[in-house]
Design an enzyme around this catalytic site. Structure first.
Site, PDB file in Angstrom:
ATOM      1  N   CYS A 189      -4.322  40.302 -55.043  1.00 23.32           N
ATOM      2  CA  CYS A 189      -4.256  40.487 -56.496  1.00 23.32           C
ATOM      3  C   CYS A 189      -3.589  41.825 -56.821  1.00 23.32           C
ATOM      4  O   CYS A 189      -3.965  42.871 -56.276  1.00 23.32           O
ATOM      5  CB  CYS A 189      -5.653  40.436 -57.101  1.00 23.32           C
ATOM      6  SG  CYS A 189      -5.654  40.577 -58.915  1.00 23.32           S
ATOM      7  N   CYS A 235     -10.848  36.959 -57.313  1.00 22.20           N
ATOM      8  CA  CYS A 235      -9.411  37.112 -57.084  1.00 22.20           C
ATOM      9  C   CYS A 235      -9.051  36.734 -55.664  1.00 22.20           C
ATOM     10  O   CYS A 235      -9.906  36.635 -54.789  1.00 22.20           O
ATOM     11  CB  CYS A 235      -8.984  38.571 -57.307  1.00 22.20           C
ATOM     12  SG  CYS A 235      -9.410  39.276 -58.900  1.00 22.20           S
ATOM     13  N   CYS A 262      -9.403  34.845 -61.773  1.00 25.23           N
ATOM     14  CA  CYS A 262      -8.548  35.886 -62.341  1.00 25.23           C
ATOM     15  C   CYS A 262      -7.320  35.246 -63.000  1.00 25.23           C
ATOM     16  O   CYS A 262      -6.673  34.369 -62.416  1.00 25.23           O
ATOM     17  CB  CYS A 262      -8.114  36.837 -61.232  1.00 25.23           C
ATOM     18  SG  CYS A 262      -6.944  38.106 -61.729  1.00 25.23           S
ATOM     19  N   ARG A 282     -15.472  33.702 -62.697  1.00 24.02           N
ATOM     20  CA  ARG A 282     -14.330  32.910 -63.169  1.00 24.02           C
ATOM     21  C   ARG A 282     -13.053  33.397 -62.502  1.00 24.02           C
ATOM     22  O   ARG A 282     -12.973  34.538 -62.014  1.00 24.02           O
ATOM     23  CB  ARG A 282     -14.199  33.002 -64.695  1.00 24.02           C
ATOM     24  CG  ARG A 282     -13.952  34.397 -65.221  1.00 24.02           C
ATOM     25  CD  ARG A 282     -13.698  34.392 -66.720  1.00 24.02           C
ATOM     26  NE  ARG A 282     -13.568  35.731 -67.255  1.00 24.02           N
ATOM     27  CZ  ARG A 282     -12.476  36.483 -67.177  1.00 24.02           C
ATOM     28  NH1 ARG A 282     -11.409  36.013 -66.546  1.00 24.02           N
ATOM     29  NH2 ARG A 282     -12.445  37.693 -67.691  1.00 24.02           N
ATOM     30  N   ASP A 290       8.693  15.724 -23.109  1.00 28.07           N
ATOM     31  CA  ASP A 290       9.789  15.522 -24.063  1.00 28.07           C
ATOM     32  C   ASP A 290      11.108  15.999 -23.459  1.00 28.07           C
ATOM     33  O   ASP A 290      11.189  17.081 -22.855  1.00 28.07           O
ATOM     34  CB  ASP A 290       9.493  16.292 -25.349  1.00 28.07           C
ATOM     35  CG  ASP A 290      10.572  16.110 -26.391  1.00 28.07           C
ATOM     36  OD1 ASP A 290      10.573  15.056 -27.050  1.00 28.07           O
ATOM     37  OD2 ASP A 290      11.414  17.013 -26.535  1.00 28.07           O
ATOM     38  N   CYS A 315      -3.872  36.819 -60.849  1.00 25.40           N
ATOM     39  CA  CYS A 315      -3.447  36.392 -59.505  1.00 25.40           C
ATOM     40  C   CYS A 315      -3.670  34.906 -59.246  1.00 25.40           C
ATOM     41  O   CYS A 315      -3.216  34.381 -58.238  1.00 25.40           O
ATOM     42  CB  CYS A 315      -4.156  37.212 -58.438  1.00 25.40           C
ATOM     43  SG  CYS A 315      -5.933  36.863 -58.251  1.00 25.40           S
TER      44      CYS A 315
END
Length: 489
Positions: free
Chosen positions: A38, A34, A65, A63, A439, A68
């Site tokens: 999450c 996650c 989530c 794997r 500048d 989230c």
């Protein structure tokens, strides 16, 4: 990347979105990873492990989530803050170099051997270039699955997978769902039907003040290549497999991004170019915390926190534009650039609104007649020398450029003073510490604030703003009444 476990645990427990993209939390009991923010109830600390990249978590067997969506979090700010080998490699991987040229091509761009690049990436990120590129392909695949009506075989090809089987296996492993199941989850919203057109959301870290960012891009837009239309900044992009048109619209909690691609294989590169252009992976909390320590800058930061640096979608293009803008007004610089586009730009096959051309490449400009340029003689020499170096490949201003080396190669070129070199470093190279002490707008702002306004004295005063001097520039510019400091109507 060294992760402090106690600090990571605190960030997860407080669901602190500031750390999204900095690290990923793997939950040992569920097998998922996650983002720190999450919304699911945080696991016990003993059930957490932490990874410096999504690829590292995936390689460890976790794997993504489904709640989230950690693959869609903002990128780590480190890759935009650093100029070392790992940071340069990550910028090139995000631009799709590994998918196009493989690891040897990545290593060649960096000037190192493939094994050395592999070792350093694994040591810091827990994954090598192939795994990092695979994680990016998975995210691209998810976007195409959820936002287009393409056949899955076409999604696999467009996302950069070598086979449909590899595509299916990767999606299943990373997201815990088959491609068909992923698409079925979003069928409540109909994907766009225009071929090659996709609508995605680009997340960012808060706070975020968009007025000077989009105002700057709109005011300096090159006719034919860029425009502000219907509340969005639009421009034509030159991508590895063909041209594209992008529309970027500021929303409350994201940037709306509509892409019209001539080749869907360019989706990932296009998204990363847009994130780079708008500086969306910045860490505004760290920037603003340091700058508010200066009593002169603190009121400016409090008035508009989270300002971003308006960057360039193409480094060589911006270098040419910077030379055209030397010692002239913004309007005059746009006129010069517009003439160059009209005379030498590549026409779009399908013009879109006011977007008619791609900005000319250095190789094209290297062959132009200097006498055809409505510029002073010295600036013609500057421009022709610059484009010759760019066309020959002697000057790298791309996403993997070494900032210090690029400066060292730019400074000896005739007509390139500190203002031009630092402007290129800030907007094309993305150096967060670039500083344009000479500048004119900065000098007006510092004089009004009671700060030193001569270049030498101001540079010494600005030492306290390091390593965020490019952001200090944005806050100083914001003090003027110039049109670039507000969203166009």
């Amino acid at each position: 990347m060294l992760l402090d476990r106690d600090r990571c645990v605190r960030a997860v427990r407080s669901r602190d979105a500031r750390f999204d993209g900095w690290f990923y939390t793997a939950v040992l009991t569920t097998g998922i990873y996650c983002r720190p923010s999450c919304p699911v109830v945080p696991p016990k600390p003993e059930n957490m492990s932490f990874h410096p990249s999504a690829a590292s978590a995936q390689q460890a067997g976790f794997r993504a989530c489904k709640r989230c969506r950690p693959d869609a979090s903002p990128g780590s700010p480190e890759w935009n803050e650093r100029a070392d080998l790992v940071a340069r490699a990550m910028r090139l991987i995000a631009d799709g170099v590994v998918d196009r040229d493989g690891v040897p091509g990545l290593a060649a761009r960096l000037g190192y051997g493939p094994r050395q690049v592999e070792r350093q990436l694994v040591a810091e990120l827990g994954a090598g270039p192939l795994a990092l590129a695979r994680a990016q392909r998975a995210q691209t695949a998810r976007l195409l699955i959820e936002t287009s009506s393409l056949r899955m075989a076409d999604v696999a090809f467009a996302a950069g997978f070598a086979s449909v089987r590899s595509f299916n296996d990767t999606v299943q492993a990373v997201f815990g769902l088959t491609p068909t199941e992923l698409r079925s989850r979003v069928r409540g919203g109909a994907p766009p039907r225009t071929p090659g057109t996709l609508a995605v959301r680009l997340p960012f870290r808060r706070p975020f003040t968009p007025d000077s960012l989009f105002g700057h891009l709109a005011v300096t837009a090159v006719p034919g290549v860029e425009e502000w239309r219907d509340g969005a900044f639009r421009r034509a992009l030159r991508l590895p497999h063909g041209p594209a048109v992008v529309a970027l619209r500021p929303e409350t909690d994201h940037i709306g991004c509509r892409l019209t691609l001539s080749d869907l294989r360019d989706l990932s590169a296009a998204i990363n170019r847009c994130r780079w252009l708008l500086d969306l992976d910045a860490d505004p909390v760290a920037v603003d915390e340091l700058l508010t320590g200066d009593p002169a800058l603190a009121p400016l930061v409090h008035a508009g926190p989270g300002r971003r640096v308006p960057r360039a979608a193409d480094g060589p293009e911006f270098a040419v534009r910077a030379v055209l803008g030397q010692q002239v007004s913004t309007a005059a610089a746009r006129t010069h650039a517009g003439r160059l586009v009209a005379a030498h730009g590549e026409p779009l096959a399908a013009p879109d609104g006011g977007l008619t051309h791609l900005f000319p490449e250095p190789g094209t400009l290297a062959g132009l007649d200097p006498d055809s340029l409505a510029l002073p003689r010295t600036r013609r020499a500057t421009l022709t020398t610059l484009v010759a170096r760019l066309a020959a490949g002697d000057l790298d201003l791309g996403p993997g450029a070494d900032w210090d080396r690029a400066r060292a190669e730019l400074r000896p070129l005739p007509g390139l003073g500190d203002w031009t070199v630092e402007t290129i470093a800030m907007r094309a190279l993305g150096d967060p510490d670039a500083f344009v002490a000479t500048d004119l707008g900065i000098r007006h702002a510092t004089r009004a604030l009671g700060l030193p306004h001569t270049p030498g004295a101001l540079t010494r005063r600005a030492e306290a703003w390091r390593p965020w001097r490019a952001y200090a520039v944005q806050y100083l510019w914001s003090t003027t009444s110039h049109l670039m400091n507000r969203l166009p109507a």
